[in-house]
Design a protein around this motif. Structure first.
Motif, short mmCIF file in Angstrom:
data_model
loop_
_atom_site.label_atom_id
_atom_site.label_comp_id
_atom_site.label_asym_id
_atom_site.label_seq_id
_atom_site.Cartn_x
_atom_site.Cartn_y
_atom_site.Cartn_z
N TYR A 128 0.80 -1.24 0.00
CA TYR A 128 0.00 0.00 0.00
C TYR A 128 0.83 1.28 0.00
O TYR A 128 0.36 2.34 -0.44
CB TYR A 128 -0.95 0.00 1.21
N ALA B 199 -15.22 -8.73 5.32
CA ALA B 199 -16.00 -8.10 4.25
C ALA B 199 -17.49 -8.28 4.49
O ALA B 199 -18.29 -7.35 4.32
CB ALA B 199 -15.60 -8.70 2.90
N GLU C 223 -14.67 -0.12 -6.60
CA GLU C 223 -14.94 1.23 -6.08
C GLU C 223 -16.26 1.78 -6.63
O GLU C 223 -17.05 2.37 -5.90
CB GLU C 223 -13.79 2.16 -6.44
N HIS D 133 -16.41 -4.81 -1.55
CA HIS D 133 -15.12 -5.16 -0.96
C HIS D 133 -14.27 -5.87 -2.02
O HIS D 133 -14.70 -6.86 -2.61
CB HIS D 133 -15.32 -6.08 0.25
N HIS E 202 -11.09 -8.07 -2.63
CA HIS E 202 -10.08 -8.91 -2.01
C HIS E 202 -9.18 -9.52 -3.08
O HIS E 202 -9.67 -10.07 -4.07
CB HIS E 202 -10.73 -10.05 -1.21
N ASP F 151 -8.96 -4.00 -0.75
CA ASP F 151 -9.30 -3.78 0.67
C ASP F 151 -8.60 -4.80 1.55
O ASP F 151 -8.35 -4.54 2.73
CB ASP F 151 -10.82 -3.88 0.86
N SER F 152 -8.31 -5.98 1.00
CA SER F 152 -7.59 -7.01 1.73
C SER F 152 -6.76 -7.83 0.75
O SER F 152 -7.12 -7.96 -0.42
CB SER F 152 -8.56 -7.91 2.51
N LYS G 163 -6.29 -2.94 4.17
CA LYS G 163 -5.99 -1.54 3.83
C LYS G 163 -6.40 -0.61 4.95
O LYS G 163 -5.66 0.31 5.32
CB LYS G 163 -6.72 -1.18 2.53
N ASP G 164 -7.58 -0.82 5.51
CA ASP G 164 -8.11 -0.01 6.61
C ASP G 164 -7.74 -0.68 7.93
O ASP G 164 -8.18 -1.79 8.21
CB ASP G 164 -9.63 0.10 6.48
N LEU H 87 -10.67 -2.26 9.96
CA LEU H 87 -11.62 -3.19 9.36
C LEU H 87 -11.77 -4.47 10.18
O LEU H 87 -12.86 -5.03 10.28
CB LEU H 87 -11.17 -3.55 7.94
#
Length: 553
Positions: free
Chosen positions: A168, A204, A317, A322, A324, A350-351, A372-373, A376
């Motif tokens: 990232y 997710a 997006e 989600h 992955h 996101d993962s 990523k978050d 989460l």
């Protein structure tokens, strides 16, 4: 024996050292000063030094040539040797047990470090990990909670952060704030890629359905009651047909069922059909289906192919899904400046799943799921009264597994001892080997190259002489396709039982005939494998063909 693919580097290093040694001190200093402005010689020397050191960890000179397992015993016959069910009444000595082990078990185990064993994603390990694994056993830490691991838990979080930054590449401030922050996690360590994928999809699912972090809705109510309250009829996963079979397990465990995995076909170029993907997403929305996740693959286990991650990220997006990425095999490609562009778009995920026991060259039993978050994972937290409590460092709150060893010490150690440049060398060598092997196969009339390798996996098959012209003209009958499948299956099975060389097999879809075909699958990640070894694999297969033909008269 140092890998042939890097002999020219080593020769260059020796020549350079000899030239410098032959100079007077002043001449040597002037030579060094002349090279400093361009740094060309210094960079070359550093690269060669790194390669020599990393290859030494794998000790290729100690590799025993010959069989990788005891030949000429069938699996059924071997199974009959392990049918005791009665527990020994009296203890035996350790020496006696090891004597039994060396006589009855180890001769029939697989030498996965053999340079001619190139069929699976299990390879030679750097020797420092053996001592490190022994230390882990002696320490006997349990990373489920801070009270049974302490510093080892913080070390694991640091190793996760290093991988997170590779993928990232957030700011220094981001990592300073989040690496050791309670209730924030850049990822988790699991015992395998399957568990990592399931962990990602669990987060997710919960993040998509729950109203807030640490919500108890899905603890108290059934999944389908929560879906109904949110206005959904059902729940699905979407991805390519090359998804790993662990996604089938995830669908079953998470309550979807495998019928609720929606597969997207490839286009004429062999890439995931993004137009069809959007059509399926829109259809799901019209039918009020909750899309748990869009799955992208970074290095399929069968072919090494990579989905168009950037485009998939944009689509995820756009529809707020989600995203992955199962990068169990291919994510370490990011270490290579030359090849990391193949993973463009992975930063949109996101993962991300990474298997440490694959191209990070770690012992079996360690994978990583990055998020990523950092918050989460709070959507999948579970607490207990005696451990895994809120507002603590206890990692057991977030992992599917409870008790867990400190195997992440091997990850942390390898990231430092091998380093980015060391992993870059290993990745680039594997891809170079695959390209060499593909060219070798393509030049031989006896074999058909199925796909150009994307990474370091090569698929091919044997073609008998009497079918080669028909294959070239695309005139094979269904019966001849089945015969080809049978021949290649026989070759692969015989190769395994003889134990001198090994490739695995898989089943791929041939769009030319709309048929499934059996092909050989080679995984070129062992740094001890040489061009000669690869040639020997093909020669061994041709020898097996001759043997099969003679046996059949």
């Amino acid at each position: 024996m140092i890998s042939e693919f890097y002999q020219f580097y080593l020769a260059a290093m020796n020549d350079f050292s000899e030239q410098i040694a032959a100079l007077s001190p002043s001449e040597a200093m002037n030579s060094e000063q002349r090279s400093q402005p361009t740094r060309e010689n210094q960079i070359k020397a550093e690269k060669i030094s790194t390669e020599q050191r990393i290859l030494q960890y794998f000790k290729p000179e100690e590799i025993q040539r010959g069989t990788f397992t005891q030949p000429d015993i069938s699996l059924d016959a071997l199974a009959q040797q392990f049918k005791r069910s009665e527990l020994p009444t009296y203890p035996i000595t350790v020496d006696d047990y090891y004597r039994q082990l060396f006589q009855e078990v180890l001769p029939y185990a697989i030498d996965t470090g053999s340079p001619t064993y190139i069929g699976h994603m299990t390879s030679a390990l750097p020797d420092f990990l053996h001592d490190m694994s022994k230390l882990i056993s002696k320490l006997n830490q349990n990373l489920v909670k801070i009270e049974t691991s302490k510093s080892l838990l913080f070390l694991e979080r640091e190793a996760i952060a290093m991988l997170h930054r590779l993928v990232y590449n957030f700011s220094e401030e981001f990592y300073t704030e989040n690496i050791q922050q309670k209730n924030r996690n850049l990822g988790i360590v699991t015992t395998g890629g399957t568990t990592a994928n399931i962990s990602a999809l669990l987060c997710a699912r919960n993040a998509g359905l729950l109203s807030k972090e640490n919500s108890t809705e899905l603890l108290k109510e059934s999944l389908y009651k929560v879906l109904s309250k949110k206005g959904y009829e059902d729940m699905v996963i979407i991805g390519s047909r090359l998804m790993h079979y662990s996604l089938n397990k995830a669908a079953s465990i998470l309550g979807l069922g495998t019928d609720n995995i929606i597969f997207v076909d490839n286009n004429s170029e062999g890439k995931l059909n993004c137009k069809q993907l959007e059509e399926k997403i829109q259809e799901c929305q019209e039918n009020r289906l909750f899309i748990l996740a869009l799955i992208g693959i970074a290095g399929t286990t069968e072919t090494g192919q990579i989905d168009p991650l950037w485009k998939l990220g944009e689509i995820a997006e756009k529809y707020n899904i989600h995203f992955h990425v199962d990068g169990s095999w291919g994510v370490p490609t990011i270490f290579s400046d030359k090849h990391k562009g193949k993973l463009k778009g992975i930063e949109k995920a996101d993962s991300v799943t990474i298997c440490g026991h694959k191209q990070l060259y770690l012992p079996q039993g360690i994978s990583i799921c990055l998020f990523k978050d950092p918050q989460l994972l709070n959507y999948a937290a579970t607490t207990a009264r005696y451990q895994a409590q809120q507002d603590t460092y206890d990692l057991g709150r977030f992992t599917i597994e409870g008790s867990r060893s400190a195997l992440s010490l091997c990850l942390h150690g390898a990231l430092h001892i091998i380093g980015k440049k060391g992993y870059e060398m290993l990745i680039e060598q594997g891809i170079y080997q695959a390209q060499y092997f593909a060219r070798k196969i393509d030049k031989l009339k006896s074999f058909e190259l199925i796909l150009e390798p994307t990474l370091n996996i090569v698929n091919y098959r044997y073609i008998p002489d009497y079918l080669r012209d028909k294959l070239r003209k695309k005139m094979l009958t269904n019966a001849e396709i089945e015969r080809l499948n049978q021949i290649n299956q026989e070759i692969q099975q015989e190769q395994f039982e003889q134990g001198e060389t090994f490739v695995s097999k898989t089943i791929l879809f041939d769009p030319k005939y709309s048929k499934k075909i059996i092909v050989f699958r080679t995984v070129l990640s062992n740094p001890n494998t040489t061009a000669t070894d690869l040639d020997n694999v093909l020669e061994d297969q041709l020898r097996i063909v001759d043997k099969i033909q003679k046996d059949k008269g």
